[in-house]
Write a protein that holds these residues in place. Structure first.
Motif, PDB file in Angstrom:
ATOM      1  N   ARG A   1     -16.715 -39.571   8.772  1.00  0.00           N
ATOM      2  CA  ARG A   1     -17.846 -40.384   8.291  1.00  0.00           C
ATOM      3  C   ARG A   1     -17.389 -41.768   7.834  1.00  0.00           C
ATOM      4  NH1 ARG A   1     -19.471 -35.577   6.300  1.00  0.00           N
ATOM      5  NH2 ARG A   1     -18.415 -35.938   4.343  1.00  0.00           N
ATOM      6  N   ASN A   2     -16.365 -41.817   7.006  1.00  0.00           N
ATOM      7  CA  ASN A   2     -15.893 -43.092   6.453  1.00  0.00           C
ATOM      8  C   ASN A   2     -15.412 -44.037   7.545  1.00  0.00           C
ATOM      9  OD1 ASN A   2     -16.446 -42.110   3.895  1.00  0.00           O
ATOM     10  ND2 ASN A   2     -14.339 -41.489   3.518  1.00  0.00           N
ATOM     11  N   TRP A   3     -14.717 -43.503   8.532  1.00  0.00           N
ATOM     12  CA  TRP A   3     -14.159 -44.348   9.580  1.00  0.00           C
ATOM     13  C   TRP A   3     -15.253 -44.936  10.461  1.00  0.00           C
ATOM     14  CZ3 TRP A   3     -12.793 -45.091  14.755  1.00  0.00           C
ATOM     15  CH2 TRP A   3     -11.654 -45.869  14.962  1.00  0.00           C
ATOM     16  N   VAL A   4     -16.229 -44.116  10.869  1.00  0.00           N
ATOM     17  CA  VAL A   4     -17.321 -44.633  11.704  1.00  0.00           C
ATOM     18  C   VAL A   4     -18.112 -45.683  10.931  1.00  0.00           C
ATOM     19  CG1 VAL A   4     -19.466 -44.057  12.921  1.00  0.00           C
ATOM     20  CG2 VAL A   4     -17.475 -42.568  13.138  1.00  0.00           C
ATOM     21  N   GLU A   5     -18.342 -45.430   9.647  1.00  0.00           N
ATOM     22  CA  GLU A   5     -19.083 -46.405   8.844  1.00  0.00           C
ATOM     23  C   GLU A   5     -18.341 -47.727   8.734  1.00  0.00           C
ATOM     24  OE1 GLU A   5     -20.190 -44.515   5.160  1.00  0.00           O
ATOM     25  OE2 GLU A   5     -21.598 -43.183   6.193  1.00  0.00           O
ATOM     26  N   SER A   6     -17.023 -47.695   8.518  1.00  0.00           N
ATOM     27  CA  SER A   6     -16.288 -48.955   8.354  1.00  0.00           C
ATOM     28  C   SER A   6     -15.980 -49.620   9.694  1.00  0.00           C
ATOM     29  CB  SER A   6     -14.998 -48.734   7.570  1.00  0.00           C
ATOM     30  OG  SER A   6     -14.072 -47.980   8.319  1.00  0.00           O
ATOM     31  N   GLN A   7     -15.616 -48.852  10.701  1.00  0.00           N
ATOM     32  CA  GLN A   7     -15.223 -49.436  11.983  1.00  0.00           C
ATOM     33  C   GLN A   7     -16.420 -49.839  12.842  1.00  0.00           C
ATOM     34  OE1 GLN A   7     -11.977 -50.113  13.117  1.00  0.00           O
ATOM     35  NE2 GLN A   7     -11.497 -49.692  10.993  1.00  0.00           N
ATOM     36  N   ALA A   8     -17.413 -48.944  12.965  1.00  0.00           N
ATOM     37  CA  ALA A   8     -18.575 -49.222  13.825  1.00  0.00           C
ATOM     38  C   ALA A   8     -19.736 -49.815  13.052  1.00  0.00           C
ATOM     39  CB  ALA A   8     -19.025 -47.941  14.530  1.00  0.00           C
ATOM     40  N   GLY A   9     -19.696 -49.701  11.732  1.00  0.00           N
ATOM     41  CA  GLY A   9     -20.784 -50.230  10.917  1.00  0.00           C
ATOM     42  C   GLY A   9     -22.042 -49.384  10.958  1.00  0.00           C
ATOM     43  N   LEU A  10     -21.904 -48.078  11.242  1.00  0.00           N
ATOM     44  CA  LEU A  10     -23.058 -47.183  11.329  1.00  0.00           C
ATOM     45  C   LEU A  10     -22.970 -46.067  10.304  1.00  0.00           C
ATOM     46  CD1 LEU A  10     -23.336 -46.528  15.175  1.00  0.00           C
ATOM     47  CD2 LEU A  10     -24.769 -48.021  13.794  1.00  0.00           C
ATOM     48  N   ALA A  11     -24.096 -45.802   9.657  1.00  0.00           N
ATOM     49  CA  ALA A  11     -24.206 -44.601   8.830  1.00  0.00           C
ATOM     50  C   ALA A  11     -24.430 -43.442   9.791  1.00  0.00           C
ATOM     51  CB  ALA A  11     -25.379 -44.725   7.867  1.00  0.00           C
ATOM     52  N   ILE A  12     -23.743 -42.322   9.577  1.00  0.00           N
ATOM     53  CA  ILE A  12     -23.915 -41.169  10.463  1.00  0.00           C
ATOM     54  C   ILE A  12     -24.093 -39.890   9.666  1.00  0.00           C
ATOM     55  CG2 ILE A  12     -22.610 -42.147  12.394  1.00  0.00           C
ATOM     56  CD1 ILE A  12     -20.270 -40.222  11.526  1.00  0.00           C
ATOM     57  N   THR A  13     -24.640 -38.898  10.343  1.00  0.00           N
ATOM     58  CA  THR A  13     -24.680 -37.534   9.841  1.00  0.00           C
ATOM     59  C   THR A  13     -23.851 -36.694  10.795  1.00  0.00           C
ATOM     60  OG1 THR A  13     -26.901 -37.817   8.935  1.00  0.00           O
ATOM     61  CG2 THR A  13     -26.164 -35.550   9.347  1.00  0.00           C
ATOM     62  N   LEU A  14     -22.911 -35.934  10.261  1.00  0.00           N
ATOM     63  CA  LEU A  14     -22.146 -35.003  11.086  1.00  0.00           C
ATOM     64  C   LEU A  14     -23.006 -33.759  11.249  1.00  0.00           C
ATOM     65  CD1 LEU A  14     -18.592 -35.371   9.515  1.00  0.00           C
ATOM     66  CD2 LEU A  14     -19.493 -36.468  11.568  1.00  0.00           C
ATOM     67  N   ASP A  15     -23.538 -33.580  12.450  1.00  0.00           N
ATOM     68  CA  ASP A  15     -24.486 -32.500  12.708  1.00  0.00           C
ATOM     69  C   ASP A  15     -23.824 -31.187  13.077  1.00  0.00           C
ATOM     70  OD1 ASP A  15     -26.793 -34.239  12.464  1.00  0.00           O
ATOM     71  OD2 ASP A  15     -26.175 -35.078  14.397  1.00  0.00           O
ATOM     72  N   SER A  16     -22.643 -31.246  13.663  1.00  0.00           N
ATOM     73  CA  SER A  16     -22.021 -30.012  14.139  1.00  0.00           C
ATOM     74  C   SER A  16     -20.507 -30.143  14.191  1.00  0.00           C
ATOM     75  CB  SER A  16     -22.539 -29.665  15.541  1.00  0.00           C
ATOM     76  OG  SER A  16     -22.238 -30.709  16.447  1.00  0.00           O
ATOM     77  N   LEU A  17     -19.878 -28.993  14.126  1.00  0.00           N
ATOM     78  CA  LEU A  17     -18.440 -28.892  14.335  1.00  0.00           C
ATOM     79  C   LEU A  17     -18.281 -28.300  15.721  1.00  0.00           C
ATOM     80  CD1 LEU A  17     -15.566 -29.075  13.297  1.00  0.00           C
ATOM     81  CD2 LEU A  17     -15.904 -26.899  12.160  1.00  0.00           C
ATOM     82  N   GLU A  18     -17.917 -29.142  16.685  1.00  0.00           N
ATOM     83  CA  GLU A  18     -17.876 -28.749  18.097  1.00  0.00           C
ATOM     84  C   GLU A  18     -16.645 -27.939  18.470  1.00  0.00           C
ATOM     85  OE1 GLU A  18     -20.308 -29.181  20.330  1.00  0.00           O
ATOM     86  OE2 GLU A  18     -21.550 -30.070  18.764  1.00  0.00           O
ATOM     87  N   GLY A  19     -15.532 -28.177  17.786  1.00  0.00           N
ATOM     88  CA  GLY A  19     -14.339 -27.414  18.110  1.00  0.00           C
ATOM     89  C   GLY A  19     -13.092 -27.971  17.464  1.00  0.00           C
ATOM     90  N   VAL A  20     -12.022 -27.192  17.597  1.00  0.00           N
ATOM     91  CA  VAL A  20     -10.710 -27.568  17.086  1.00  0.00           C
ATOM     92  C   VAL A  20      -9.716 -27.372  18.223  1.00  0.00           C
ATOM     93  CG1 VAL A  20      -8.908 -27.071  15.389  1.00  0.00           C
ATOM     94  CG2 VAL A  20     -11.334 -26.816  14.745  1.00  0.00           C
ATOM     95  N   TRP A  21      -8.937 -28.407  18.505  1.00  0.00           N
ATOM     96  CA  TRP A  21      -7.884 -28.349  19.517  1.00  0.00           C
ATOM     97  C   TRP A  21      -6.560 -28.495  18.785  1.00  0.00           C
ATOM     98  CZ3 TRP A  21     -12.730 -29.462  20.800  1.00  0.00           C
ATOM     99  CH2 TRP A  21     -13.186 -29.129  22.087  1.00  0.00           C
ATOM    100  N   CYS A  22      -5.736 -27.452  18.786  1.00  0.00           N
ATOM    101  CA  CYS A  22      -4.410 -27.493  18.154  1.00  0.00           C
ATOM    102  C   CYS A  22      -3.352 -27.570  19.243  1.00  0.00           C
ATOM    103  CB  CYS A  22      -4.181 -26.258  17.302  1.00  0.00           C
ATOM    104  SG  CYS A  22      -5.098 -26.285  15.756  1.00  0.00           S
ATOM    105  N   HIS A  23      -2.563 -28.624  19.200  1.00  0.00           N
ATOM    106  CA  HIS A  23      -1.501 -28.840  20.172  1.00  0.00           C
ATOM    107  C   HIS A  23      -0.159 -28.643  19.458  1.00  0.00           C
ATOM    108  CE1 HIS A  23      -4.137 -30.410  23.309  1.00  0.00           C
ATOM    109  NE2 HIS A  23      -4.814 -30.938  22.311  1.00  0.00           N
ATOM    110  N   GLU A  24       0.557 -27.612  19.881  1.00  0.00           N
ATOM    111  CA  GLU A  24       1.868 -27.338  19.313  1.00  0.00           C
ATOM    112  C   GLU A  24       2.930 -27.820  20.291  1.00  0.00           C
ATOM    113  OE1 GLU A  24       3.503 -23.588  17.114  1.00  0.00           O
ATOM    114  OE2 GLU A  24       3.792 -23.310  19.281  1.00  0.00           O
ATOM    115  N   ALA A  25       3.881 -28.576  19.790  1.00  0.00           N
ATOM    116  CA  ALA A  25       5.019 -29.011  20.597  1.00  0.00           C
ATOM    117  C   ALA A  25       6.246 -28.252  20.107  1.00  0.00           C
ATOM    118  CB  ALA A  25       5.233 -30.515  20.453  1.00  0.00           C
ATOM    119  N   ARG A  26       6.965 -27.643  21.044  1.00  0.00           N
ATOM    120  CA  ARG A  26       8.203 -26.924  20.731  1.00  0.00           C
ATOM    121  C   ARG A  26       9.355 -27.749  21.284  1.00  0.00           C
ATOM    122  NH1 ARG A  26       8.788 -22.009  19.183  1.00  0.00           N
ATOM    123  NH2 ARG A  26       6.738 -21.354  19.926  1.00  0.00           N
TER     124      ARG A  26
END
Length: 179
Positions: free
Chosen positions: A94-119
């Protein structure tokens, strides 16, 4: 009686806070992706120093998606703020979109989590980087006008796109918003 998880509080189905990714792993309403690859020492050291990311797919009333260029040199992409250890992914988004794009937003959903492990090749040493993907909508006033938060947003360029440009940078989860 069922209690809500403390790391994901919702108000009117808006995502308020995400801090503990492991609590999301077994939730049926959240896509959770794990990927592991062996890498050389140079790439491992680079990855080890990177923060996690929040990826924000902001969609307007016409179905167009917000893409931005933070600097003149970077490619268009969904807003993707860094999230340091212990930080709240939703607040960072939220904070980043507001400061960078200048838009107030509502986070409507959590679409997913991608975990990338490097060995690190030849060892058991690992490092993990997570990308938490949110769906969002811009805030609008009572007249239906998109609410802005900054007179001069920090991003180099911000625009709405119906299709993903060929030259866009594609963070995990990006294609979810252009299907």
């Amino acid at each position: 009686m069922t209690s809500k998880p403390t790391d994901e509080t919702t108000t009117s189905s808006a995502v308020e806070s995400v801090t503990d990714l492991e609590r999301l792993r077994d939730r049926p309403d959240v896509q959770f992706h794990d990927e592991t690859e062996c890498v050389d020492s140079e790439l491992f050291e680079t990855l080890e120093g990177l923060d996690d990311m929040a990826v924000v797919g902001v969609t307007n009333g016409d179905g167009d998606v917000l893409l931005m260029r933070v600097t003149e040199e970077c490619a268009r992409k969904l807003p993707t703020p860094e999230v340091g250890p212990g930080e709240d992914y939703a607040a960072a988004a939220r904070n980043w979109v507001e400061s960078q794009a200048g838009l107030a937003i509502t986070l409507d959903s959590l679409e997913g989590v991608w975990c990338h492990e490097a060995r690190l090749e030849g060892t058991e040493r690992t490092t993990t980087r997570a990308f938490v993907v949110f769906g969002a909508t811009p805030g609008v006033d009572e007249d239906g006008v998109v609410e802005t938060t900054a007179e001069h947003p920090e991003a180099h360029a911000v625009g709405w796109f119906a299709e993903l440009p060929d030259d866009a940078a594609v963070a995990p989860g990006t294609r979810l918003f252009f299907e």
